[in-house]
Motif scaffolding. Sequence first.
Motif, PDB file in Angstrom:
ATOM      1  N   SER A   1       0.820  -1.208   0.000  1.00 37.17           N
ATOM      2  CA  SER A   1       0.000   0.000   0.000  1.00 37.17           C
ATOM      3  C   SER A   1       0.855   1.261   0.000  1.00 37.17           C
ATOM      4  CB  SER A   1      -0.936  -0.007   1.213  1.00 37.17           C
ATOM      5  OG  SER A   1      -1.840  -1.089   1.165  1.00 37.17           O
ATOM      6  N   LEU A   2       1.920   1.269   0.765  1.00 39.43           N
ATOM      7  CA  LEU A   2       2.812   2.428   0.794  1.00 39.43           C
ATOM      8  C   LEU A   2       3.455   2.671  -0.568  1.00 39.43           C
ATOM      9  CD1 LEU A   2       4.594   2.024   4.257  1.00 39.43           C
ATOM     10  CD2 LEU A   2       2.914   3.748   3.611  1.00 39.43           C
ATOM     11  N   GLU A   3       3.828   1.607  -1.245  1.00 37.94           N
ATOM     12  CA  GLU A   3       4.445   1.759  -2.557  1.00 37.94           C
ATOM     13  C   GLU A   3       3.465   2.366  -3.558  1.00 37.94           C
ATOM     14  OE1 GLU A   3       6.810  -1.009  -5.861  1.00 37.94           O
ATOM     15  OE2 GLU A   3       5.884  -1.911  -4.081  1.00 37.94           O
ATOM     16  N   ARG A   4       2.242   1.849  -3.578  1.00 33.69           N
ATOM     17  CA  ARG A   4       1.239   2.406  -4.489  1.00 33.69           C
ATOM     18  C   ARG A   4       0.951   3.869  -4.184  1.00 33.69           C
ATOM     19  NH1 ARG A   4      -2.596  -2.857  -3.677  1.00 33.69           N
ATOM     20  NH2 ARG A   4      -1.658  -4.194  -5.299  1.00 33.69           N
ATOM     21  N   ALA A   5       0.778   4.170  -2.905  1.00 33.02           N
ATOM     22  CA  ALA A   5       0.481   5.550  -2.526  1.00 33.02           C
ATOM     23  C   ALA A   5       1.638   6.483  -2.862  1.00 33.02           C
ATOM     24  CB  ALA A   5       0.162   5.619  -1.034  1.00 33.02           C
ATOM     25  N   ALA A   6       2.870   6.022  -2.692  1.00 34.95           N
ATOM     26  CA  ALA A   6       4.034   6.870  -2.976  1.00 34.95           C
ATOM     27  C   ALA A   6       4.149   7.180  -4.456  1.00 34.95           C
ATOM     28  CB  ALA A   6       5.303   6.189  -2.473  1.00 34.95           C
ATOM     29  N   TYR A   7       3.969   6.176  -5.316  1.00 38.11           N
ATOM     30  CA  TYR A   7       4.049   6.403  -6.761  1.00 38.11           C
ATOM     31  C   TYR A   7       2.948   7.364  -7.219  1.00 38.11           C
ATOM     32  CZ  TYR A   7       7.595   2.825  -7.654  1.00 38.11           C
ATOM     33  OH  TYR A   7       8.762   2.114  -7.688  1.00 38.11           O
ATOM     34  N   GLY A   8       1.722   7.092  -6.811  1.00 37.42           N
ATOM     35  CA  GLY A   8       0.621   7.947  -7.222  1.00 37.42           C
ATOM     36  C   GLY A   8       0.759   9.357  -6.698  1.00 37.42           C
ATOM     37  N   PHE A   9       1.200   9.499  -5.463  1.00 42.11           N
ATOM     38  CA  PHE A   9       1.351  10.834  -4.874  1.00 42.11           C
ATOM     39  C   PHE A   9       2.451  11.615  -5.571  1.00 42.11           C
ATOM     40  CE2 PHE A   9       3.313  13.680  -1.756  1.00 42.11           C
ATOM     41  CZ  PHE A   9       2.222  14.471  -1.440  1.00 42.11           C
ATOM     42  N   SER A  10       3.555  10.982  -5.887  1.00 41.89           N
ATOM     43  CA  SER A  10       4.659  11.679  -6.563  1.00 41.89           C
ATOM     44  C   SER A  10       4.226  12.206  -7.925  1.00 41.89           C
ATOM     45  CB  SER A  10       5.856  10.737  -6.710  1.00 41.89           C
ATOM     46  OG  SER A  10       6.312  10.288  -5.457  1.00 41.89           O
ATOM     47  N   ILE A  11       3.528  11.361  -8.692  1.00 45.73           N
ATOM     48  CA  ILE A  11       3.068  11.793 -10.013  1.00 45.73           C
ATOM     49  C   ILE A  11       2.042  12.919  -9.879  1.00 45.73           C
ATOM     50  CG2 ILE A  11       1.863  11.049 -12.103  1.00 45.73           C
ATOM     51  CD1 ILE A  11       3.050   8.266 -11.652  1.00 45.73           C
TER      52      ILE A  11
ATOM     53  N   LEU B   1     -10.127  -0.217 -18.922  1.00 44.85           N
ATOM     54  CA  LEU B   1     -10.120  -0.514 -20.349  1.00 44.85           C
ATOM     55  C   LEU B   1      -8.878   0.049 -21.034  1.00 44.85           C
ATOM     56  CD1 LEU B   1     -13.878   0.130 -21.270  1.00 44.85           C
ATOM     57  CD2 LEU B   1     -12.727  -2.082 -20.971  1.00 44.85           C
ATOM     58  N   TRP B   2      -8.420   1.226 -20.579  1.00 44.53           N
ATOM     59  CA  TRP B   2      -7.265   1.845 -21.199  1.00 44.53           C
ATOM     60  C   TRP B   2      -5.942   1.217 -20.750  1.00 44.53           C
ATOM     61  CZ3 TRP B   2      -8.700   7.743 -20.507  1.00 44.53           C
ATOM     62  CH2 TRP B   2      -9.711   8.059 -21.414  1.00 44.53           C
ATOM     63  N   LEU B   3      -5.797   1.029 -19.441  1.00 41.12           N
ATOM     64  CA  LEU B   3      -4.502   0.653 -18.853  1.00 41.12           C
ATOM     65  C   LEU B   3      -4.443  -0.778 -18.341  1.00 41.12           C
ATOM     66  CD1 LEU B   3      -3.926   3.945 -16.815  1.00 41.12           C
ATOM     67  CD2 LEU B   3      -3.084   3.400 -19.108  1.00 41.12           C
ATOM     68  N   GLY B   4      -5.532  -1.495 -18.413  1.00 43.95           N
ATOM     69  CA  GLY B   4      -5.523  -2.848 -17.875  1.00 43.95           C
ATOM     70  C   GLY B   4      -5.893  -2.853 -16.407  1.00 43.95           C
ATOM     71  N   ILE B   5      -5.917  -4.038 -15.842  1.00 45.56           N
ATOM     72  CA  ILE B   5      -6.385  -4.188 -14.468  1.00 45.56           C
ATOM     73  C   ILE B   5      -5.227  -4.374 -13.483  1.00 45.56           C
ATOM     74  CG2 ILE B   5      -6.602  -6.700 -14.352  1.00 45.56           C
ATOM     75  CD1 ILE B   5      -9.512  -6.134 -13.256  1.00 45.56           C
ATOM     76  N   GLY B   6      -4.030  -4.064 -13.925  1.00 38.96           N
ATOM     77  CA  GLY B   6      -2.859  -4.213 -13.066  1.00 38.96           C
ATOM     78  C   GLY B   6      -2.636  -3.022 -12.152  1.00 38.96           C
ATOM     79  N   GLU B   7      -1.354  -2.721 -11.918  1.00 43.21           N
ATOM     80  CA  GLU B   7      -0.994  -1.654 -10.994  1.00 43.21           C
ATOM     81  C   GLU B   7      -1.073  -0.269 -11.632  1.00 43.21           C
ATOM     82  OE1 GLU B   7      -0.161  -1.927  -7.708  1.00 43.21           O
ATOM     83  OE2 GLU B   7      -0.798  -4.011  -7.913  1.00 43.21           O
ATOM     84  N   THR B   8      -0.977  -0.215 -12.962  1.00 40.08           N
ATOM     85  CA  THR B   8      -0.882   1.084 -13.629  1.00 40.08           C
ATOM     86  C   THR B   8      -2.120   1.933 -13.413  1.00 40.08           C
ATOM     87  OG1 THR B   8       0.497   0.041 -15.325  1.00 40.08           O
ATOM     88  CG2 THR B   8      -0.392   2.219 -15.806  1.00 40.08           C
TER      89      THR B   8
ATOM     90  N   GLU C   1      -7.619  -0.815  -3.925  1.00 42.72           N
ATOM     91  CA  GLU C   1      -7.041  -2.100  -3.538  1.00 42.72           C
ATOM     92  C   GLU C   1      -8.079  -3.196  -3.356  1.00 42.72           C
ATOM     93  OE1 GLU C   1      -2.860  -0.981  -1.326  1.00 42.72           O
ATOM     94  OE2 GLU C   1      -4.639  -1.227  -0.081  1.00 42.72           O
ATOM     95  N   GLN C   2      -9.331  -2.858  -3.519  1.00 39.71           N
ATOM     96  CA  GLN C   2     -10.382  -3.869  -3.468  1.00 39.71           C
ATOM     97  C   GLN C   2     -10.812  -4.313  -4.872  1.00 39.71           C
ATOM     98  OE1 GLN C   2     -13.617  -2.634  -0.923  1.00 39.71           O
ATOM     99  NE2 GLN C   2     -12.245  -1.801   0.625  1.00 39.71           N
ATOM    100  N   ILE C   3     -10.097  -3.820  -5.899  1.00 39.57           N
ATOM    101  CA  ILE C   3     -10.422  -4.177  -7.283  1.00 39.57           C
ATOM    102  C   ILE C   3      -9.277  -5.000  -7.850  1.00 39.57           C
ATOM    103  CG2 ILE C   3     -10.959  -3.281  -9.572  1.00 39.57           C
ATOM    104  CD1 ILE C   3     -11.980  -0.749  -8.233  1.00 39.57           C
ATOM    105  N   ASN C   4      -9.483  -6.283  -7.981  1.00 33.50           N
ATOM    106  CA  ASN C   4      -8.512  -7.196  -8.594  1.00 33.50           C
ATOM    107  C   ASN C   4      -7.108  -7.024  -8.007  1.00 33.50           C
ATOM    108  OD1 ASN C   4      -7.883  -9.293 -10.419  1.00 33.50           O
ATOM    109  ND2 ASN C   4      -6.952  -7.817 -11.827  1.00 33.50           N
ATOM    110  N   ALA C   5      -7.018  -6.930  -6.694  1.00 28.80           N
ATOM    111  CA  ALA C   5      -5.725  -6.827  -6.030  1.00 28.80           C
ATOM    112  C   ALA C   5      -5.443  -8.134  -5.280  1.00 28.80           C
ATOM    113  CB  ALA C   5      -5.709  -5.651  -5.064  1.00 28.80           C
ATOM    114  N   THR C   6      -4.175  -8.454  -5.154  1.00 24.52           N
ATOM    115  CA  THR C   6      -3.769  -9.669  -4.431  1.00 24.52           C
ATOM    116  C   THR C   6      -3.031  -9.340  -3.144  1.00 24.52           C
ATOM    117  OG1 THR C   6      -1.733  -9.774  -5.743  1.00 24.52           O
ATOM    118  CG2 THR C   6      -3.643 -11.009  -6.560  1.00 24.52           C
TER     119      THR C   6
END
Length: 318
Positions: A125-135, A178-185, A260-265
Amino acid sequence: MTTSASTSTDTSADADTSSEAGTTTDADTAADTGTTEATVPAAAAAVAADDGPRVGRKRRRRGLAPGKPWPASRLVGPLLLIVLWAAASAAGQLDTGAIPAPWTVLRSGVNLWTDGTLTTDILTSLERAAYGFSIGLTAGVTLALASGLTRSGEALIDGTVQLNRAIPTLGLIPLFILWLGIGETFKIAIIAIVVYIPIYLNTHAALSGIDHRFVELAEVQGLSKVQFIRQIVIPGALPGFFVGLRLGVTGSWLGLVVLEQINATSGLGYMMFQAQNYGQSDVILVGLLIYGVFGLLSDTAVRLIERRVLSWRRTLSS
């Protein structure tokens, strides 16, 4: 002979009269002086008594400010809620199936930490939040500067951002999948949008609110564009920027718990979603408390940076 005697008698009478008059005058003067000396302290006391309420009123007027800040004052409210929660649980006033006791939640958190599950979810969760916040931070500041300092930039950027703000960000999730897929992007992209909007709005508002007299002063002083931005624009925009930064930090955690409740592991949101399927309300509360702690810590960090950077300001809170 008779005339001389009469003259002597008159002179003696005049002398006696003058003596009596002088004695009377001195006595009266002494009496008046004593009365005045006795009256002065009483008058001074009366004036002091009259000035007393005025002095008190002045002191009360000086105390209109909130006063010195309490140490760790923002922890008082959360600690009070925890105390009330614990007291209601101990008294049996809460349904343990819906709202477990604090010690039950703490025990579940310790078990998850011991198993290693909680550590992995927190780091993800910290990694996702850090990437999104920086951008989002980079995009918000860049767009605000471009829109706030040039008319062409304002014409191209501000209306588009306002349109984006009017669209619910979480409503963009199906389109981004639909644009970016269901991964982390797509998760990072949504977090970046949630972050950049408040940063842009508050920074742009601060730039637009800079007094035009400072611009005229910079022109008179012959400042270059770079000097103008460094000496006028940045100090004037920093208060609004920090407000947007605080909102952006909070928004990153709010968006993360949904994404994180959408197709997350893995992640805290995934942990809470799995706990919902198994009816583990204590695990759900563990995740919520961790989100709350992270939000409070990040907001406190931004406040400390703001206090250090804007130490030249004298505000009501300081």
